[in-house]
Design a protein around this motif. Structure first.
Motif, PDB file in Angstrom:
ATOM      1  N   ILE A  85       5.120  -1.761 -13.796  1.00  0.00           N
ATOM      2  CA  ILE A  85       5.275  -3.190 -14.098  1.00  0.00           C
ATOM      3  C   ILE A  85       6.717  -3.625 -13.909  1.00  0.00           C
ATOM      4  N   GLN A  86       7.644  -2.788 -14.338  1.00  0.00           N
ATOM      5  CA  GLN A  86       9.065  -3.102 -14.171  1.00  0.00           C
ATOM      6  C   GLN A  86       9.438  -3.153 -12.694  1.00  0.00           C
ATOM      7  N   ALA A  87       8.855  -2.262 -11.900  1.00  0.00           N
ATOM      8  CA  ALA A  87       9.133  -2.268 -10.460  1.00  0.00           C
ATOM      9  C   ALA A  87       8.617  -3.551  -9.820  1.00  0.00           C
ATOM     10  N   PHE A  88       7.484  -4.050 -10.307  1.00  0.00           N
ATOM     11  CA  PHE A  88       6.994  -5.319  -9.777  1.00  0.00           C
ATOM     12  C   PHE A  88       7.944  -6.457 -10.137  1.00  0.00           C
ATOM     13  N   GLU A 115      16.391 -11.055   6.599  1.00  0.00           N
ATOM     14  CA  GLU A 115      17.150 -10.408   5.532  1.00  0.00           C
ATOM     15  C   GLU A 115      16.353 -10.374   4.231  1.00  0.00           C
ATOM     16  N   LEU A 116      15.695 -11.479   3.908  1.00  0.00           N
ATOM     17  CA  LEU A 116      14.919 -11.528   2.671  1.00  0.00           C
ATOM     18  C   LEU A 116      13.766 -10.536   2.692  1.00  0.00           C
ATOM     19  N   HIS A 146      12.557 -10.869  -5.329  1.00  0.00           N
ATOM     20  CA  HIS A 146      12.710 -11.068  -3.887  1.00  0.00           C
ATOM     21  C   HIS A 146      11.673 -12.053  -3.348  1.00  0.00           C
ATOM     22  N   PHE A 147      10.459 -11.980  -3.858  1.00  0.00           N
ATOM     23  CA  PHE A 147       9.427 -12.918  -3.413  1.00  0.00           C
ATOM     24  C   PHE A 147       9.776 -14.348  -3.823  1.00  0.00           C
ATOM     25  N   SER A 206      13.053  -7.257   0.392  1.00  0.00           N
ATOM     26  CA  SER A 206      11.801  -7.115  -0.346  1.00  0.00           C
ATOM     27  C   SER A 206      11.063  -5.838   0.045  1.00  0.00           C
ATOM     28  N   ALA A 207      11.290  -5.358   1.267  1.00  0.00           N
ATOM     29  CA  ALA A 207      10.630  -4.125   1.702  1.00  0.00           C
ATOM     30  C   ALA A 207      11.090  -2.938   0.851  1.00  0.00           C
ATOM     31  N   LEU A 208      12.367  -2.910   0.495  1.00  0.00           N
ATOM     32  CA  LEU A 208      12.871  -1.833  -0.358  1.00  0.00           C
ATOM     33  C   LEU A 208      12.226  -1.906  -1.737  1.00  0.00           C
ATOM     34  N   ALA A 209      12.152  -3.122  -2.282  1.00  0.00           N
ATOM     35  CA  ALA A 209      11.536  -3.292  -3.602  1.00  0.00           C
ATOM     36  C   ALA A 209      10.039  -2.990  -3.550  1.00  0.00           C
TER      37      ALA A 209
END
Length: 198
Positions: free
Chosen positions: A30-33, A155-156, A39-40, A160-163
């Protein structure tokens, strides 16, 4: 009798430890989301800024702009649902689909913005003058501005891909834990359900 009590105590301690582990892994997902959500939200902010900067829609782009804004609205709605229940499989599937629809709509919008306003080999209507060389398209307007928007878009999504990767890793660890025996008995008892990666 003493052996029975010892076994019960061991079982109790194991159950408490296993339960705490499941709770910890679920909380980590949940924290990772939450990190991904940031980013979203930035992507949504960019879409709002782009819509404001490009109003009214340039000629030939109204249809693509309408589709882009509809995709943005859909993505925002899916994000709100997923934010309320980050580990819900249905919400994650809808968010993933909304993300792909938004990306497709952006690509279509960029393609429409780059198309020349006048067909090659024709002089603009209402204006006399030499024809443009056949096969050489007229330059698309605001190419520099569009390139800046595209750069920001890339860039955005790269950020977000990393997250997204971190969220998916956390989901995988959580799903693995609740499927292992005998921890899956606790998962069933306390209502731990499998999550879906993005």
């Amino acid at each position: 009798m003493l052996t029975t009590w010892i076994l019960l105590a061991v079982l109790l301690f194991w159950a408490v430890g296993a339960y705490n582990r499941l709770v910890r892994l679920r909380s980590a997902a949940i924290q990772a989301f939450g990190g991904l959500d940031v980013h979203f939200v930035r992507v949504m902010g960019m879409m709002g800024e782009y819509e404001a900067a490009q109003s009214p829609a340039p000629p030939g782009q109204s249809e693509a702009r309408t589709a882009l804004w509809a995709a943005t609205t859909q993505f925002g709605a899916c994000l709100a649902v997923a934010r309320a229940r980050p580990l819900d499989a249905g919400g994650a599937a809808a968010l993933s689909a909304g993300r792909e629809v938004l990306r497709t709509a952006w690509t279509t919008m960029v393609r429409a913005a780059r198309e020349p306003r006048e067909a090659p080999g024709r002089a603009p209507r209402g204006r006399k003058g030499p024809r443009a060389p056949v096969g050489v398209p007229a330059p698309a307007p605001d190419d520099d501005a569009l390139a800046l928007w595209e750069q920001r878009w890339q860039e955005l999504w790269a950020q977000s891909a990393l997250a997204t990767g971190q969220f998916n890793d956390a989901v995988a660890a959580y799903n693995t834990a609740i499927r292992q025996f005998p921890a899956r008995l606790l998962a069933w008892l306390f209502g731990f359900h499998a999550a879906q990666a993005l």
